[in-house]
Design a protein around this motif. Structure first.
Motif, mmCIF file in Angstrom:
data_model
loop_
_atom_site.group_PDB
_atom_site.id
_atom_site.type_symbol
_atom_site.label_atom_id
_atom_site.label_comp_id
_atom_site.label_asym_id
_atom_site.label_seq_id
_atom_site.Cartn_x
_atom_site.Cartn_y
_atom_site.Cartn_z
ATOM 1 N N SER A 100 -11.959 61.829 14.984
ATOM 2 C CA SER A 100 -13.092 62.520 15.708
ATOM 3 C C SER A 100 -12.616 64.037 15.568
ATOM 4 O O SER A 100 -11.400 64.492 15.968
ATOM 5 C CB SER A 100 -13.266 61.976 16.888
ATOM 6 N N VAL A 101 -13.580 65.209 15.682
ATOM 7 C CA VAL A 101 -13.436 66.365 15.779
ATOM 8 C C VAL A 101 -12.986 66.476 17.447
ATOM 9 O O VAL A 101 -12.608 67.717 17.664
ATOM 10 C CB VAL A 101 -14.709 67.406 15.598
ATOM 11 N N ASP A 102 -13.083 65.582 18.335
ATOM 12 C CA ASP A 102 -12.938 65.718 19.560
ATOM 13 C C ASP A 102 -11.494 65.313 20.034
ATOM 14 O O ASP A 102 -10.936 65.571 20.960
ATOM 15 C CB ASP A 102 -13.742 64.836 20.496
ATOM 16 N N SER A 103 -10.825 64.804 18.939
ATOM 17 C CA SER A 103 -9.381 64.343 19.060
ATOM 18 C C SER A 103 -8.421 65.622 19.486
ATOM 19 O O SER A 103 -8.769 66.738 18.727
ATOM 20 C CB SER A 103 -8.674 63.825 17.845
ATOM 21 N N ARG A 104 -7.550 65.474 20.162
ATOM 22 C CA ARG A 104 -6.461 66.440 20.716
ATOM 23 C C ARG A 104 -5.137 65.803 20.414
ATOM 24 O O ARG A 104 -4.920 64.637 20.343
ATOM 25 C CB ARG A 104 -6.771 66.953 21.869
ATOM 26 N N ASN A 105 -4.129 66.732 20.755
ATOM 27 C CA ASN A 105 -2.880 66.218 20.770
ATOM 28 C C ASN A 105 -2.136 65.406 19.601
ATOM 29 O O ASN A 105 -1.692 64.575 19.601
ATOM 30 C CB ASN A 105 -2.748 65.095 21.770
ATOM 31 N N LEU A 106 -2.698 66.356 18.384
ATOM 32 C CA LEU A 106 -1.898 65.907 16.963
ATOM 33 C C LEU A 106 -1.099 67.315 16.781
ATOM 34 O O LEU A 106 -2.056 68.240 16.592
ATOM 35 C CB LEU A 106 -3.092 65.600 16.210
ATOM 36 N N VAL A 107 0.202 67.263 16.655
ATOM 37 C CA VAL A 107 0.884 68.513 16.350
ATOM 38 C C VAL A 107 1.542 68.313 15.247
ATOM 39 O O VAL A 107 2.212 67.462 14.814
ATOM 40 C CB VAL A 107 1.968 68.593 17.420
ATOM 41 N N LEU A 108 1.367 69.487 14.040
ATOM 42 C CA LEU A 108 1.411 69.360 12.794
ATOM 43 C C LEU A 108 2.194 70.643 12.541
ATOM 44 O O LEU A 108 2.245 71.662 13.128
ATOM 45 C CB LEU A 108 -0.043 69.409 12.156
ATOM 46 N N ARG A 109 2.776 70.473 11.229
ATOM 47 C CA ARG A 109 3.259 71.655 10.677
ATOM 48 C C ARG A 109 3.016 71.442 9.183
ATOM 49 O O ARG A 109 2.879 70.508 8.574
ATOM 50 C CB ARG A 109 4.718 71.786 10.467
ATOM 51 N N ARG A 110 3.199 72.720 8.300
ATOM 52 C CA ARG A 110 2.691 72.330 6.918
ATOM 53 C C ARG A 110 3.646 71.639 6.114
ATOM 54 O O ARG A 110 4.980 71.657 6.237
ATOM 55 C CB ARG A 110 2.706 74.111 6.406
ATOM 56 N N GLN A 111 3.459 70.842 5.096
ATOM 57 C CA GLN A 111 3.955 70.439 3.889
ATOM 58 C C GLN A 111 4.252 71.666 2.825
ATOM 59 O O GLN A 111 3.241 72.000 2.482
ATOM 60 C CB GLN A 111 3.292 69.206 3.423
ATOM 61 N N THR A 112 5.426 71.863 2.718
ATOM 62 C CA THR A 112 5.735 72.762 1.822
ATOM 63 C C THR A 112 6.399 72.640 0.570
ATOM 64 O O THR A 112 6.766 73.465 -0.437
ATOM 65 C CB THR A 112 6.751 73.798 2.581
ATOM 66 N N SER A 113 6.603 71.164 0.264
ATOM 67 C CA SER A 113 6.918 70.918 -1.104
ATOM 68 C C SER A 113 6.635 69.557 -1.290
ATOM 69 O O SER A 113 5.984 68.645 -0.577
ATOM 70 C CB SER A 113 8.675 70.731 -1.020
ATOM 71 N N PHE A 114 6.883 68.969 -2.639
ATOM 72 C CA PHE A 114 6.138 67.867 -3.011
ATOM 73 C C PHE A 114 7.164 66.530 -2.578
ATOM 74 O O PHE A 114 6.604 65.616 -2.677
ATOM 75 C CB PHE A 114 6.076 68.011 -4.599
ATOM 76 N N SER A 115 8.160 66.885 -2.201
ATOM 77 C CA SER A 115 9.270 65.929 -1.974
ATOM 78 C C SER A 115 9.843 66.466 -0.671
ATOM 79 O O SER A 115 10.625 67.358 -0.764
ATOM 80 C CB SER A 115 10.589 65.617 -3.039
ATOM 81 N N PHE A 116 9.623 65.714 0.203
ATOM 82 C CA PHE A 116 10.405 65.989 1.789
ATOM 83 C C PHE A 116 10.556 64.657 2.383
ATOM 84 O O PHE A 116 9.889 63.582 2.153
ATOM 85 C CB PHE A 116 9.422 67.035 2.330
ATOM 86 N N GLU A 117 11.448 64.818 3.526
ATOM 87 C CA GLU A 117 11.374 63.808 4.514
ATOM 88 C C GLU A 117 11.290 64.483 5.872
ATOM 89 O O GLU A 117 11.492 65.340 6.384
ATOM 90 C CB GLU A 117 12.872 63.013 4.408
ATOM 91 N N TYR A 118 10.043 63.647 6.641
ATOM 92 C CA TYR A 118 9.824 64.057 7.971
ATOM 93 C C TYR A 118 10.360 62.929 8.959
ATOM 94 O O TYR A 118 9.954 61.694 8.780
ATOM 95 C CB TYR A 118 8.296 64.402 8.080
ATOM 96 N N VAL A 119 11.210 63.461 9.978
ATOM 97 C CA VAL A 119 11.643 62.295 10.704
ATOM 98 C C VAL A 119 11.426 62.669 12.231
ATOM 99 O O VAL A 119 11.600 63.970 12.545
ATOM 100 C CB VAL A 119 13.229 62.187 10.635
ATOM 101 N N ALA A 120 11.164 61.850 13.398
ATOM 102 C CA ALA A 120 11.012 62.053 14.521
ATOM 103 C C ALA A 120 11.532 60.796 15.481
ATOM 104 O O ALA A 120 10.992 59.755 15.164
ATOM 105 C CB ALA A 120 9.449 62.327 14.729
ATOM 106 N N ASP A 121 12.280 61.111 16.472
ATOM 107 C CA ASP A 121 12.691 60.024 17.273
ATOM 108 C C ASP A 121 11.410 59.995 18.316
ATOM 109 O O ASP A 121 11.285 61.094 19.236
ATOM 110 C CB ASP A 121 14.210 60.249 17.845
ATOM 111 N N MET A 122 11.019 58.851 18.683
ATOM 112 C CA MET A 122 10.096 58.753 19.708
ATOM 113 C C MET A 122 10.359 57.703 20.969
ATOM 114 O O MET A 122 10.953 56.619 20.703
ATOM 115 C CB MET A 122 8.648 58.059 19.093
ATOM 116 N N GLU A 123 10.615 58.200 22.021
ATOM 117 C CA GLU A 123 10.740 57.283 23.169
ATOM 118 C C GLU A 123 9.792 56.456 23.444
ATOM 119 O O GLU A 123 8.501 56.841 23.652
ATOM 120 C CB GLU A 123 11.011 58.133 24.364
ATOM 121 N N ILE A 124 9.847 55.055 23.232
ATOM 122 C CA ILE A 124 8.895 54.153 23.283
ATOM 123 C C ILE A 124 8.339 54.069 24.557
ATOM 124 O O ILE A 124 8.750 53.814 25.549
ATOM 125 C CB ILE A 124 9.525 52.535 23.154
ATOM 126 N N PRO A 125 7.072 54.455 24.752
ATOM 127 C CA PRO A 125 6.136 54.657 25.861
ATOM 128 C C PRO A 125 5.496 53.528 26.292
ATOM 129 O O PRO A 125 5.560 52.263 25.687
ATOM 130 C CB PRO A 125 5.261 55.390 25.416
#
Length: 656
Positions: A488-513
């Motif tokens: 939805s265009v009403d969605s908020r709270n999605l925090v992003l950065r650019r993909q800058t290469s064809f091959s990459f790894e994105y890692v994030a540790d999430m405290e289980i809520p």
């Protein structure tokens, strides 16, 4: 290109110069053809190490040592890699003599170009979602802006000393109340900004593109600041229809704004806040299709008008015209288009929307947008920024890269600025990792955090409200769950950065809520509200499951773990590993005492492999305006249930 049963590529790779000469001079071969991977015969000659053959193909046959293949690998790259690594090089030919012969070819190339291998840069210079570049110079400093569409903060401003290494220093709009993006569909928002400097202030103008509901579809905004990074003034709206505005300051102190279609011009007030004359057409364009992106320059008694034409696809190009009078008749350049990709199979495509800048010593360069297509014509990185030198002909016309189209490998404008390049590399490391060991918290906050509270390389689709998203030292984000779904265009709270290469790894540790039924949170590969992939934890039937969701328009593909996860502590690590259009999703329970699926699998669990995320590309779905590029980041969805707050730590993007 056969000579008997052997091709010129085979002969060149084997170093058989005699056979190569015969194929070139006596067979019906054509040197404008390519081997697999879009390689020329010179790529294979580079592997062999035969200097005489390499010089023949370069000097007598006109093959380019700086021309990239489908992976932008040039013949010089191959020569250099073998010269450095010998038989350990991935390009080395089995049984050939390495190092010494390849070093001779490298010496020949250094003499030919009067520069060492390390004096060259590579296009694109701004990889990923950096479209529609505009550039200006103040003293020895260069500043560039790019389109941001519905993403916030709006319109990134980048700085460089050498025209090659850039870093974001600020944004034109950082106050969410001034963004006006809340209701806009993906691909709308702020288009094609222009940056200029006038009497001690920086001015940024852009098109504010609304949804197609009318009666107004397009307005122009202007902001200004004494500092290039801002803060900038509240946007002022100029109600003139069109796109791609730019500001031109004439020698007499009068100021003008240009817009498409073609190049229309009208006078604006000294403070650039008001339109004070009616627009009139300067010139429609030389190509006559989709003329836009007008920029005006004055040099040697001429007004030069730069335009983007052909549409922002495979036929994109840059053309130029000129007139002795600002409002006079503009004559098209006989060398048009001065920038266009003529090779339909090359990796770098759709080159256009250019803007020129003059260096302090009188040289000229043009930044322009481009796109790299992979697979079946998908540009997952979106529209990027490239740069090439501009030379002026004897009859006074600017031409880009000698009319050869976009370069792969080009001499740096400032090859001696090694200190700045090194400083940039350090800053990039800090910006990516937020390394506490290298920066004090106060310095990190000052230099790398936007006034809206996000690191300068992160953004959200449309503005977030205070308290929805926060960033803390140690590379930690806290995201409050959105009640609206990501679709939805009403969605908020999605925090992003650019993909800058064809091959990459994105890692994030999430405290289980503490999740309520139907709530979920995790990481995302994102294009817009129409196409994305989610990978995270969801509360389902009272238990926590790892899941993934591919959202492609009206279709959703769900995968859930066979069993709910069991955990004693609090943290799960999500990883998204990307290899072109394939994504591998993995997770790991990293808290002490955590129970895993199997005693034989104590580490990361591969959850799913998504073989083709074509829908994260500009061409991946036919709905709305798709002009951006793929992004990656974190999200939280609360739905209508209890409030949800999720903490992410150690968020890292690593090019592979």
């Amino acid at each position: 290109m056969d000579a008997g049963n052997i091709t010129i590529y085979d002969a060149a790779k084997k170093g058989d110069f005699g056979l190569v000469k015969w194929i070139v001079e006596y067979s019906r071969s054509s040197l404008n053809e390519y081997a697999k991977g879009h390689r020329t015969a010179l790529h294979f000659a580079a592997m062999s190490g035969n200097l005489q053959m390499f010089k023949y193909l370069t000097e007598r046959c006109g093959l380019d040592p700086l021309k990239g293949d489908i992976n932008l690998v040039t013949p010089w790259d191959i020569v250099h890699d073998i010269a450095e690594n010998g038989l350990k090089s991935k390009y080395a030919v089995k049984g050939s003599i390495c190092n010494s012969e390849h070093k001779e070819i490298e010496q020949y190339l250094e003499k030919r170009y009067s520069h060492s291998y390390y004096d060259f840069y590579r296009n694109p210079i701004r990889a990923g979602f950096f479209p529609d570049p505009s550039i200006c110079r103040v003293g020895d400093d260069y500043y560039m802006v790019n389109s941001s569409f519905v993403f916030f903060p709006c319109i990134p401003i980048s700085h460089s000393k050498d025209l090659i290494h850039w870093e974001i220093i600020g944004h034109a709009i950082t106050n969410p109340k001034w963004a006006y993006l809340d209701e806009l569909e993906g691909g709308r928002g702020y288009w094609a900004p222009d940056i200029s400097f006038y009497e001690g202030r920086f001015y940024i103008t852009a098109t504010y593109r609304l949804n197609d509901v009318g009666p107004v579809y397009r307005r122009q905004i202007v902001v200004s600041s004494e500092r290039p990074e801002g803060p900038y003034s509240e946007p002022v709206f100029i109600d003139e229809d069109g796109i791609d505005p730019s500001i031109f300051n004439d020698d007499d102190g009068r100021r003008y704004m240009l817009l498409n279609r073609g190049a229309r011009i009208f006078e604006i007030s000294k403070d650039a806040t008001k339109k004070i004359s009616k627009p009139q057409l300067l010139f429609y364009g030389d190509n006559k299709r989709a003329p836009e992106g007008p920029h005006l320059y004055k040099k040697d008694g001429y007004y030069y008008l730069l335009e983007a034409e052909g549409g922002t696809g495979p036929g994109h190009m840059v053309t130029v015209s000129r007139s002795r009078e600002l409002l006079g008749v503009y004559e098209p350049c006989p060398y048009n288009p001065i920038m266009r990709q003529k090779d339909p199979d090359a990796l770098i495509q759709r080159c256009g929307h250019g803007d020129m800048v003059e260096t302090p010593d009188g040289r000229w360069y043009m930044v322009y947008l481009c796109g790299r297509k992979i697979g079946d014509g998908y540009s997952i990185l979106g529209r990027e920024t490239a740069i090439d030198p501009v030379t002026w002909t004897a009859d006074g016309w600017p031409i880009v890269n000698d009319l050869k189209g976009p370069s792969t490998m080009q001499v740096k404008p400032y090859p001696d600025l090694a200190d700045f390049a090194m400083l940039h590399d350090i800053h990039s490391k800090i910006d990516k990792e937020k390394c506490d060991e290298l920066l004090e918290p106060e310095e990190e906050s000052k230099d790398y955090i936007s006034p809206c509270g996000l690191p300068l390389d992160y953004m959200t689709p449309r503005p977030f409200e205070e308290g929805d998203v926060s960033f803390d030292k140690g590379n930690s984000f806290v995201i409050k769950g959105s009640k609206a779904p990501i679709s939805s265009v009403d969605s908020r709270n999605l925090v992003l950065r650019r993909q800058t290469s064809f091959s990459f790894e994105y890692v994030a540790d999430m405290e289980i809520p503490e999740l309520s039924e139907g709530q979920h949170a995790g990481i995302s590969g994102y294009y817009d509200e129409n196409t994305f992939v989610l990978f995270g934890l969801m509360k389902k039937n009272g238990k926590l499951y790892v899941f993934s969701q591919e959202h492609i328009g009206e279709e959703d593909k769900w995968i859930f773990s066979d069993e709910p996860i069991e955990y004693d502590e609090e943290t799960i690590r999500f990883s998204m590993n990307t290899d072109y259009l394939k994504r591998t999703l993995s997770y790991e329970l990293i808290s002490k005492g955590s129970k895993r699926r199997s005693e034989d699998d104590p580490g990361s669990v591969i959850f799913a492999t998504l073989p083709d995320v074509y829908y994260l590309c500009d061409e991946g779905y036919n709905k709305g305006k798709r002009f951006t590029g793929a992004l990656v980041g974190m999200y939280a969805y609360s739905g209508d249930e209890d409030l949800l707050s999720v903490k992410f730590r150690n968020c890292n993007y690593i090019d592979i």
